[in-house]
Write a protein that holds these residues in place. Structure first.
Motif, PDB file in Angstrom:
ATOM      1  N   ALA A  78       0.044 -25.595  48.913  1.00 33.07           N
ATOM      2  CA  ALA A  78      -0.938 -25.876  47.859  1.00 33.07           C
ATOM      3  C   ALA A  78      -2.307 -26.181  48.454  1.00 33.07           C
ATOM      4  CB  ALA A  78      -0.463 -27.044  47.000  1.00 33.07           C
ATOM      5  N   ARG A  79      -2.323 -26.960  49.530  1.00 32.84           N
ATOM      6  CA  ARG A  79      -3.597 -27.322  50.159  1.00 32.84           C
ATOM      7  C   ARG A  79      -4.286 -26.126  50.807  1.00 32.84           C
ATOM      8  NH1 ARG A  79      -0.988 -32.660  52.981  1.00 32.84           N
ATOM      9  NH2 ARG A  79      -0.952 -33.988  51.113  1.00 32.84           N
ATOM     10  N   LEU A  80      -3.520 -25.099  51.131  1.00 30.59           N
ATOM     11  CA  LEU A  80      -4.098 -23.899  51.737  1.00 30.59           C
ATOM     12  C   LEU A  80      -4.659 -22.940  50.691  1.00 30.59           C
ATOM     13  CD1 LEU A  80      -1.457 -23.202  54.541  1.00 30.59           C
ATOM     14  CD2 LEU A  80      -3.803 -24.045  54.836  1.00 30.59           C
ATOM     15  N   GLY A  81      -4.448 -23.259  49.390  1.00 30.73           N
ATOM     16  CA  GLY A  81      -5.060 -22.441  48.344  1.00 30.73           C
ATOM     17  C   GLY A  81      -4.095 -21.720  47.430  1.00 30.73           C
ATOM     18  N   VAL A  82      -2.935 -22.340  47.153  1.00 27.40           N
ATOM     19  CA  VAL A  82      -1.966 -21.748  46.224  1.00 27.40           C
ATOM     20  C   VAL A  82      -1.741 -22.708  45.067  1.00 27.40           C
ATOM     21  CG1 VAL A  82       0.371 -20.860  45.914  1.00 27.40           C
ATOM     22  CG2 VAL A  82      -0.833 -20.464  48.078  1.00 27.40           C
ATOM     23  N   GLY A  83      -1.993 -22.253  43.855  1.00 28.61           N
ATOM     24  CA  GLY A  83      -1.718 -23.030  42.660  1.00 28.61           C
ATOM     25  C   GLY A  83      -0.483 -22.496  41.969  1.00 28.61           C
ATOM     26  N   ARG A  84       0.128 -23.320  41.109  1.00 36.87           N
ATOM     27  CA  ARG A  84       1.341 -22.862  40.424  1.00 36.87           C
ATOM     28  C   ARG A  84       1.455 -23.486  39.046  1.00 36.87           C
ATOM     29  NH1 ARG A  84       7.689 -22.451  42.502  1.00 36.87           N
ATOM     30  NH2 ARG A  84       8.436 -21.560  40.534  1.00 36.87           N
ATOM     31  N   THR A  85       1.931 -22.678  38.098  1.00 40.32           N
ATOM     32  CA  THR A  85       2.354 -23.184  36.797  1.00 40.32           C
ATOM     33  C   THR A  85       3.839 -22.886  36.635  1.00 40.32           C
ATOM     34  OG1 THR A  85       1.911 -21.143  35.554  1.00 40.32           O
ATOM     35  CG2 THR A  85       0.065 -22.683  35.836  1.00 40.32           C
ATOM     36  N   PHE A  86       4.484 -23.612  35.729  1.00 37.18           N
ATOM     37  CA  PHE A  86       5.934 -23.512  35.592  1.00 37.18           C
ATOM     38  C   PHE A  86       6.330 -23.026  34.202  1.00 37.18           C
ATOM     39  CE2 PHE A  86       5.041 -26.412  38.995  1.00 37.18           C
ATOM     40  CZ  PHE A  86       6.013 -26.132  39.955  1.00 37.18           C
ATOM     41  N   GLN A  87       7.582 -22.552  34.108  1.00 36.32           N
ATOM     42  CA  GLN A  87       8.074 -22.039  32.828  1.00 36.32           C
ATOM     43  C   GLN A  87       8.004 -23.104  31.747  1.00 36.32           C
ATOM     44  OE1 GLN A  87      11.890 -20.131  33.061  1.00 36.32           O
ATOM     45  NE2 GLN A  87      12.075 -19.903  30.860  1.00 36.32           N
ATOM     46  N   VAL A  88       8.369 -24.317  32.099  1.00 33.17           N
ATOM     47  CA  VAL A  88       8.243 -25.447  31.173  1.00 33.17           C
ATOM     48  C   VAL A  88       7.067 -26.294  31.645  1.00 33.17           C
ATOM     49  CG1 VAL A  88       9.356 -27.476  30.200  1.00 33.17           C
ATOM     50  CG2 VAL A  88      10.722 -25.439  30.714  1.00 33.17           C
TER      51      VAL A  88
END
Length: 256
Positions: A78-88
């Motif tokens: 995440a700190r290297l530049g990856v974001g995420r969203t989840f199904q819920v």
């Protein structure tokens, strides 16, 4: 041509005799919206979680802007530049919409405060800008618990963007939404992909979303990549129809 933001090379993951992934390779460029689809058990979640660092592959590499991130912990990725969203979607229900994004900004910047009262004015302007971009500025002062589900998903997106990611991973971004909500959500993601120069990898079961908005589609079946190409090429691929969609009985129409 610019270098890929994400490169997945020959990923393999076995669970006993089950080949969850078997030599899967693909890449994503800046400003590209890539759909990862396949039937249940195809290996989508395994692939997604390897990229995110939740699962370590048996072999193969994951590179972010040329840097090998294979096996790193999710927080480092995440700190290297990856974001995420989840199904819920998960947000802080007792906080306001604005405060949720402020907290995401504080976390992304590695700022630590003993009391929320000392932090609540941090990132106020940046948080409002993210809410503006995701269509939630009018709800800034509302408790997150009062939002409709579609707006909760938008809030989660705003929070994922707080770290200014180069790559955004979205797990079923339109799950639980009506048809109109699905179209509005994925159109927003597509707009942000272009405006921010993001690379977006998303899984999705709604074919109107995939074939109406993706720039490219990767199809997995039984752990193997069976198609990687434009919407038109994948939509007309006999192997995709036979393995993923059960033949010609399902119409793959592109949303206007």
């Amino acid at each position: 041509m610019s270098s890929p933001v994400l490169e997945v090379s020959a990923l393999t993951k076995h669970y006993g005799g089950v080949h969850a992934l078997d030599g899967v390779s693909f890449s994503i460029a800046r400003g590209e919206l890539l759909a990862l689809i396949g039937p249940n058990g195809a290996g989508k979640s395994t692939c997604f979680n390897i990229v995110n660092g939740q699962i370590r592959p048996d072999s193969g590499r994951v590179r972010l802007a040329g840097r090998d991130i294979t096996g790193l912990a999710p927080r480092h990725i995440a700190r290297l530049g990856v974001g995420r969203t989840f199904q819920v979607a998960t947000v802080f229900a007792s906080m306001t919409v604005l405060e949720n994004v402020q907290m995401a900004l504080i976390a992304a910047r590695g700022q630590v405060f003993g009391l929320w009262t000392a932090a609540r004015h941090r990132g106020h302007g940046d948080a409002l800008a993210l809410l503006e971009q995701t269509g939630l500025a009018a709800f800034a002062a509302r408790p997150a618990a009062t939002l409709a589900y579609g707006d909760v998903k938008r809030l989660e997106l705003a929070m994922a963007l707080a770290g200014d990611p180069a790559l955004l991973l979205m797990d079923e971004p339109t799950a639980g939404m009506s048809s109109d909500e699905r179209q509005a959500m994925i159109a927003l993601v597509r707009q942000l992909t272009r405006a921010r120069g993001l690379a977006v990898l998303f899984t999705e079961h709604a074919m109107d979303v995939v074939f109406g908005h993706a720039d490219r589609v990767v199809v997995l079946a039984r752990g193997r990549l069976i198609a990687d190409g434009s919407v038109e090429a994948v939509r007309d691929d006999p192997a995709v129809r036979a393995v993923y969609l059960g033949g010609a009985s399902i119409t793959l129409s592109q949303t206007p």
